[in-house]
Scaffold this active site. Structure first.
Site, mmCIF file in Angstrom:
data_model
loop_
_atom_site.group_PDB
_atom_site.id
_atom_site.type_symbol
_atom_site.label_atom_id
_atom_site.label_comp_id
_atom_site.label_asym_id
_atom_site.label_seq_id
_atom_site.Cartn_x
_atom_site.Cartn_y
_atom_site.Cartn_z
ATOM 1 C CD GLU A 169 -3.013 -1.024 2.468
ATOM 2 O OE1 GLU A 169 -2.938 0.030 3.158
ATOM 3 O OE2 GLU A 169 -3.861 -1.883 2.280
ATOM 4 C CD GLU A 368 -3.318 -5.955 4.003
ATOM 5 O OE1 GLU A 368 -4.092 -5.121 4.386
ATOM 6 O OE2 GLU A 368 -2.308 -5.884 4.101
#
Ligand code: BGP
Length: 481
Positions: A169, A368
């Site tokens: 991220e 995720e």
């Protein structure tokens, strides 16, 4: 009711993920101060119940027990991150830490011995504080220090790692540090954030170039948090708002890291508002073009819903993406109230189709997805097991749409849940629990939740039974009611 067994492709990666700062604990190997430790010292009241990352889930001492729990919960793969601060305890540079090498080699060797593939990520929000003092991702020297760290990891652990990731991220620290005040050093300055974002993309490309030189069997890619963007309506103003939000939050890293080029519409907009980073060279752009992700991890939690702004922008306020849109709170949406995130299972399908249609169907996996719930002790039975049927439902509902995406031709190789054992969630610390295994913070006792048992069955049978009619509707009720 139309029950069917949804079966996943052979050798599907079933697993979960976490990161060094969130799970390892400081331990005794030596470790440089990270930005999280620094920030906690300065502003402990920013962290839920004032819990720091000092001990977290104490994985550094308990990794052997934890690997047994991975097996017991059906893992055939698991994503860790390697702590830069642990590998280079002086200040993120200098001499490499032999004790850190021993720890990671022991951990990875044991995982492999137990049939668990090692997915290793090189950066998960955990900048050594002294490198942040030198400018963090705004500094070319820090980019070089990161590439040296990455190269050291390829050399030391290349024989044990199945797949590598340059960043988790990368958008997170830009939003947190430069736009939204949830990461140290809490600067509000878009243009500096854009420079840091550009150097993050450059660091990704340089690490990939270093990985290629090592000629390892593994692939290297990146893990991005992506949300499909939906306009409130088909009104042209809403559509334009959604298009711009999508450029800032989805295409900004996806395009350069996977295709090697920045979206022209985004750079054009930044140029118009005087927000383009200044330090960019032709050599940088060529490197970015040549060294793109070979595999893509997709973190999916929530959709992005957007509408045209109602009010005018304050021209004296700092430049922000929200100058062009507002979030849309869709009436009737289903929420995970603990985290404040909408639950929209079909978004996982839309995301995978975007990657298939617009990014060459690159090899990808869900890296995720998960549900953080507060006060899970409420759901404990007499034996102390958390009966988290809501999490099982959440997983199944997302997996059903993932199955459909694969059925429709998406090149999806696995599913990793966030997370394995309850871990430390940055400023939320241990507020919301995400694990397949619960953690008693006082004793560090680990207990497999009902979802952990479900996950084992899921992985063993490589699929599950599901009412396929649910794929077209979402009903709303979740939390054990
Ligand atoms: C992702 C991060 C993870 C993890 C997860 C859950 O964005 O990669 O590190 O924390 O979100 O979010 P949170 O911990 O903020 O609840």
């Amino acid at each position: 009711m139309n029950k069917q067994t949804l079966t996943f492709p052979e050798n599907f990666w079933w697993g979960s993920a976490w990161s060094a700062e969130q799970a390892e604990g400081r331990g005794e190997t030596g470790k440089a101060e990270t930005v999280w430790e620094r920030w906690y010292k300065q502003e402990p009241y920013r962290f839920y119940n004032r819990i720091s990352s000092e001990i977290t889930t104490d994985h550094i001492h308990r990794y052997k027990e934890d690997i047994q729990l991975m097996k017991a919960t059906g893992h055939n793969s698991f994503r860790v991150s390697i702590s830069w601060a642990r590998m280079f305890p002086a200040d993120g540079t200098g001499a490499v830490n032999q004790k850190a090498i021993t720890f990671y080699r022991d951990l990875f060797t044991e995982m492999n011995a137990q049939g668990i593939k090692v997915f290793a990520n090189l950066y998960h929000f955990d900048m050594p504080a002294k490198l942040q003092d030198q400018g963090g991702w705004e500094s070319r020297d820090v980019v070089e220090a990161y590439v040296h760290f990455a190269d050291t990891c390829f050399k030391e652990f290349g024989d044990l790692v199945y797949h590598w990731f340059t960043f988790n991220e990368p958008l997170g620290p830009i939003l947190g540090s430069y736009l939204e005040d949830f990461h140290y050093p809490n600067i509000i300055d878009f243009k500096r954030g854009a420079q840091a974002a550009f150097f993050t993309v450059l660091a990704h490309a340089k690490a990939i170039a270093a990985h290629k030189k090592q000629q390892l069997q593994s692939k290297i890619g990146v893990i991005l948090n992506l949300s499909p963007t939906f306009p409130r309506s088909q009104n042209p103003a809403d559509i334009k708002a959604a298009e711009i939000a999508d450029l800032f939050y989805t295409r900004s890293f996806l395009d350069p890291m996977v295709k090697g080029v920045f979206p022209k519409k985004l750079t054009g907009l930044l140029e118009e508002y005087g927000q383009l980073p200044e330090d960019i060279t032709e050599t940088d752009l060529a490197l970015i073009k040549e060294n793109t992700a070979q595999i893509l991890g997709l973190n999916y939690y929530e959709p992005r819903r957007v509408k045209a702004r109602l009010s005018a922008v304050n021209p004296d306020g700092p430049f922000l993406p929200e100058w062009f849109f507002e979030p849309h709170i869709m009436p009737g949406r289903k929420m995970n109230e603990y985290r404040g995130w909408e639950i929209y299972e079909k978004g996982i399908y839309d995301l995978c189709m975007d990657i298939k249609n617009n990014y060459g169907n690159i090899e990808a996996f869900i890296s995720e997805n998960g549900m953080g719930v507060a006060d899970e002790e409420r759901f404990m039975d007499e034996q102390g097991q958390v009966i988290d049927d809501y999490r099982i439902t959440y997983i199944k509902d997302h997996l059903a749409y993932l199955w459909k995406a694969i059925d429709d031709g998406c090149n999806i190789k696995g599913y990793h849940l966030w997370t394995f054992i309850d871990c430390w969630s940055w400023i939320n610390a241990y507020k919301n629990r995400y694990g397949l295994v619960s953690l008693d913070l006082a004793t560090q006792k680990r207990t497999i939740k009902k979802s952990g048992e479900f996950y084992k069955q899921l992985s063993d049978s490589n699929g599950f039974e599901y009412d396929i009619d649910l794929l077209v509707s979402t009903d709303g009720s979740y939390l054990n009611d």
